[in-house]
Design an enzyme around this catalytic site. Structure first.
Site, PDB file in Angstrom:
ATOM      1  N   HIS A  42       0.843  -1.198   0.000  1.00 59.00           N
ATOM      2  CA  HIS A  42       0.000   0.000   0.000  1.00 59.00           C
ATOM      3  C   HIS A  42       0.877   1.247   0.000  1.00 59.00           C
ATOM      4  O   HIS A  42       2.050   1.178   0.339  1.00 59.00           O
ATOM      5  CB  HIS A  42      -0.903   0.018   1.242  1.00 59.00           C
ATOM      6  CG  HIS A  42      -0.125   0.071   2.522  1.00 59.00           C
ATOM      7  ND1 HIS A  42       0.354  -1.066   3.156  1.00 59.00           N
ATOM      8  CD2 HIS A  42       0.304   1.122   3.269  1.00 59.00           C
ATOM      9  CE1 HIS A  42       1.028  -0.708   4.237  1.00 59.00           C
ATOM     10  NE2 HIS A  42       1.017   0.621   4.329  1.00 59.00           N
ATOM     11  N   HIS A 126       5.784   6.126  -1.557  1.00 61.25           N
ATOM     12  CA  HIS A 126       6.623   4.931  -1.600  1.00 61.25           C
ATOM     13  C   HIS A 126       5.858   3.754  -1.003  1.00 61.25           C
ATOM     14  O   HIS A 126       5.014   3.923  -0.139  1.00 61.25           O
ATOM     15  CB  HIS A 126       7.943   5.139  -0.854  1.00 61.25           C
ATOM     16  CG  HIS A 126       7.780   5.200   0.629  1.00 61.25           C
ATOM     17  ND1 HIS A 126       7.344   6.331   1.284  1.00 61.25           N
ATOM     18  CD2 HIS A 126       7.992   4.264   1.588  1.00 61.25           C
ATOM     19  CE1 HIS A 126       7.285   6.078   2.580  1.00 61.25           C
ATOM     20  NE2 HIS A 126       7.667   4.834   2.792  1.00 61.25           N
TER      21      HIS A 126
END
Length: 187
Positions: A42, A126
């Site tokens: 995620h 990220h």
């Protein structure tokens, strides 16, 4: 409960990235890394930490508003990196401005609901691929993924995710993630 707001990538994008990451597991030092499971991948938009359950109704209302203010937008996995020699990650390409704006709205909505979002670090798109307890030279991993650019996908939803920390004390055990609520963007 321990919560964070996130964007969950679709299964096709996860499968494509998983194929690119697979060969990394044969590089020297790979056994010393704790690899995140593809099912848990995620982009964290706002880490909320421990949240009193009494604040959940206001939090979900504010996050729903945040989601509705932002249109769906396109991303792709691209741009590997590392935080020192402890965290290996893949970045995002595409409409990163829209993703950053969604992250800001999620954090602001949480604050309005009485939940303090982690504001120590500016948002940086990220997705964590692996972590090391002790430093592991991650440059070869980063270099292996440097040219990776996945197929585009559309960010359509904002998710509120619960992180259940391991209670067993077994070294290397990972948290379990559970989606508490999701909202369509722009609806």
């Amino acid at each position: 409960m321990r919560l964070f707001a996130a964007v969950l990538p679709p299964p096709d994008a996860v499968a494509e990235l998983s194929s690119a990451v697979g060969p990394l597991r044969s590089l020297p030092g790979a056994g010393r890394l704790r690899w995140t499971a593809p099912a848990d991948w995620h982009f964290t938009l706002a880490f909320l930490g421990e949240v009193d359950e009494a604040l959940l109704p206001a939090l979900t209302e504010r996050l729903a508003r945040a989601a509705h203010r932002h249109p769906p937008h396109e991303l792709r996995f691209a741009g590997a990196g590392r935080f020192d020699d402890r965290v290996l990650w893949i970045g995002a390409d595409g409409d990163r401005t829209a993703l950053r704006d969604l992250a800001r709205s999620a954090a602001a909505g949480a604050r309005r609901a009485g939940v303090e979002a982690d504001g120590k670090h500016p948002f940086r798109a990220h997705l964590t691929l692996a972590r090391a307890t002790d430093p592991v030279p991650l440059r070869p991993y980063e270099e292996h993924l440097a040219g990776f650019s996945g197929a585009p996908w559309t960010v359509e939803r904002l998710a509120l995710v619960r992180s259940k920390l391991p209670a067993s004390g077994v070294p290397g055990e990972r948290p379990r993630y559970e989606t508490v609520a999701e909202w369509g963007l722009g609806h």
